[in-house]
Design a protein around this motif. Structure first.
Motif, PDB file in Angstrom:
ATOM      1  N   ALA A 257       0.828  -1.204   0.000  1.00 52.83           N
ATOM      2  CA  ALA A 257       0.000   0.000   0.000  1.00 52.83           C
ATOM      3  C   ALA A 257       0.862   1.253   0.000  1.00 52.83           C
ATOM      4  N   LEU A 258       1.929   1.231   0.756  1.00 57.60           N
ATOM      5  CA  LEU A 258       2.795   2.412   0.844  1.00 57.60           C
ATOM      6  C   LEU A 258       3.667   2.583  -0.395  1.00 57.60           C
ATOM      7  N   PHE A 259       4.338   1.523  -0.777  1.00 58.33           N
ATOM      8  CA  PHE A 259       5.374   1.634  -1.808  1.00 58.33           C
ATOM      9  C   PHE A 259       4.950   1.093  -3.169  1.00 58.33           C
ATOM     10  N   GLY A 260       3.738   0.567  -3.266  1.00 60.31           N
ATOM     11  CA  GLY A 260       3.271   0.042  -4.527  1.00 60.31           C
ATOM     12  C   GLY A 260       3.786  -1.368  -4.780  1.00 60.31           C
ATOM     13  N   HIS A 261       3.290  -1.985  -5.845  1.00 58.73           N
ATOM     14  CA  HIS A 261       3.751  -3.333  -6.170  1.00 58.73           C
ATOM     15  C   HIS A 261       3.569  -3.590  -7.656  1.00 58.73           C
TER      16      HIS A 261
END
Length: 531
Positions: A257-261
């Motif tokens: 959620a914070l850093f994306g994927h």
């Protein structure tokens, strides 16, 4: 008497008029500078590049003929690209650095009429920062002067305190910024007003992280949003405001959620996701309840703050995001560091500008203004204008500032109370009976269970595991001891209050030692309670 020394660039367009006699009927910046009746230039450092050497010599000869008292020195400064900010600033900085300025015996002027706009900006910056120890001067044509070549000059002093009108304007903008951050509420609490005043300065002057602390409901989220809006109004942040409650980020989903994927990074990752940090690029990221982040997420966040880059989950490619961070918490992060649940290096990075928002019960003089604010908010949301009866208003305000009103939910409690009163009011008027019912409701909500009461203080200093190992007797006893400790400035005073009877039966008083040993049983000390 001090000598006047000016620095100027040759004007390849404005200074060039050829060698004909009629050149004396035309305005030329450097000739004009040395033609003033009320300003004698004793020395002129004229900067030029290799292509303008002949023009510089011709202008120097003309200056000598009209102002023999002016000694002209030609200085060669070559700009490969006079519109390249970095190159121009570096070369002018180097030139200034090489000069032996004697501000005690000379007055220095930097002529900003000639050169590109980049040159003029760099001249301003070098003067404003003190690398050039003087003032700015500008020449311009003067239609009212029969001597067209002479023109007129204006000296620009960068000491803004001398300009009352400008100073007043800056003060007005500062006050407007303060009012905006406070939502237009006329607050009277001096400490809060001073805090907002400094936050306003930092908001418009800095992009470093900010940390907002304070109890739940004290207004951290609203203040963070208004800081962003203030910067947005002044065109300081082109990006978005991204608000995240870190308490909702749990387990393996927190990192994504914070850093994306990337697509397929883990089970359920059916498509690529940017993440909050990338969404906040060129904008502001507000991480509320930052203490709830796991240590791994904290480590990646620190890297992202310091390097403006990070790896999305499942990706070996670095992505960049330039965001300003505002963090919020209702916990003592120093205590969290000691417990090992918060990284010390991350705290050091976000602790540059830390502001603790006071609880509503500590701002009782502002309650009346906030009541009016909540009434206005209700009207804007519903279109209904609701007012108090005079007696009802007096009763509610009297209760709101009393010891019975603990406002454990702070401004959220007040907002909810006004919403209920407005919704239940008949004929758009809040009555005394409405107030009595609301007071009963609030007092009932503020009555904690025994366990909640015991844990209010303890959970600030002990981990959940430590608390789980204590029985009810210890919980309440330790909670009472800590409550007494927090009421006193030193351990001796707290010991006297705790051992008020037994100490009278001892031949040697040892209150501090007894208290110290008691706290040590739970891994606590006096310093840890007062950080």
């Amino acid at each position: 008497m001090k000598k006047t020394i000016a620095v100027s660039l040759i004007g390849t367009q404005l200074d060039y008029v050829g060698k004909r006699v009629d050149r004396w009927d035309k305005w030329r910046p450097n000739v004009s500078l040395c033609s003033q009746e009320d300003l004698v230039i004793d020395q002129l450092y004229m900067l030029h590049d290799n292509h303008s050497s002949r023009l510089a010599n011709n202008v120097a000869a003309d200056i000598e003929s009209i102002s023999p008292e002016t000694q002209v020195e030609l200085h060669n400064v070559n700009f490969n690209d006079p519109w390249d900010f970095e190159e121009v600033y570096a070369k002018l900085y180097d030139w200034c650095h090489k000069q032996q300025f004697d501000a005690e015996n000379n007055d220095y002027l930097f002529h900003i009429t000639t050169g590109t706009h980049v040159v003029q900006i760099c001249s301003f910056l070098l003067t404003e920062s003190g690398h050039f120890p003087g003032r700015l001067i500008q020449t311009s044509p003067d239609k009212n002067n029969k001597n067209k070549a002479q023109g007129k000059v204006q000296i620009i002093d960068l000491d803004l305190s001398k300009y009352d009108q400008l100073a007043t304007r800056f003060d007005k903008e500062h006050l407007e910024g303060n009012a905006f951050l406070k939502g237009g509420i006329q607050t009277n609490n001096q400490a809060f007003n001073q805090l907002i005043s400094q936050i306003e300065k930092v908001a418009v002057r800095s992009r470093d992280p900010m940390l907002l602390t304070g109890p739940t409901g004290s207004g951290k989220s609203q203040l963070a949003s208004r800081i962003f809006q203030l910067k947005k109004k002044r065109a300081m942040l082109p990006g978005e405001f991204v608000s995240v409650n870190c308490a909702t980020l749990k387990g393996e989903n927190a990192m994504a959620a914070l850093f994306g994927h990337t697509k397929g990074a883990f089970t359920g990752a059916q498509k690529e996701r940017n993440g909050y940090l990338l969404t906040a690029n060129k904008g502001m990221l507000f991480l509320d309840e930052i203490a709830e982040l796991g240590l791994e997420e904290q480590a990646m966040l620190l890297h992202a703050i310091e390097n403006k880059s990070f790896h999305p989950v499942g990706s070996d490619k670095m992505v960049t995001s330039d965001f300003q961070l505002i963090a919020g918490t209702n916990k003592n992060l120093q205590a969290e560091v000691r417990k090992g649940s918060f990284r010390e290096d991350l705290l050091a990075r976000i602790n540059l500008w830390t502001y603790k928002l006071p609880a509503l019960k500590d701002r009782k003089e502002d309650i009346s203004a906030n009541i009016d604010y909540e009434l206005g908010l209700y009207e804007s949301k519903t279109g209904q204008r609701i007012q108090f009866n005079k007696e009802a208003r007096l009763m509610f305000e009297s209760f709101a500032v009393s010891e019975q009103a603990v406002w454990s939910g702070n401004f959220r409690d007040l907002s909810s109370a006004i919403t209920r009163l407005c919704t239940l009011a008949d004929s758009s008027r809040i009555s005394v009976d409405d107030i009595k019912s609301e007071i009963t409701r609030l007092e009932s909500c503020w009555q904690p269970s025994d366990n909640q009461n015991a844990l209010q203080t303890l959970d600030r200093y002990l981990s959940p595991q430590q608390l789980a190992e204590l029985d009810q007797f210890e919980l309440h006893q330790l909670n009472f001891v800590l409550g007494i400790c927090l009421q006193h400035k030193n351990m001796a005073a707290a010991g006297r209050a705790l051992f008020d009877v037994s100490r009278t039966k001892k031949s040697a008083v040892n209150d501090s030692t007894r208290l110290q040993k008691y706290l040590a049983k739970y891994g606590l000390n006096w310093q840890s309670l007062n950080n």
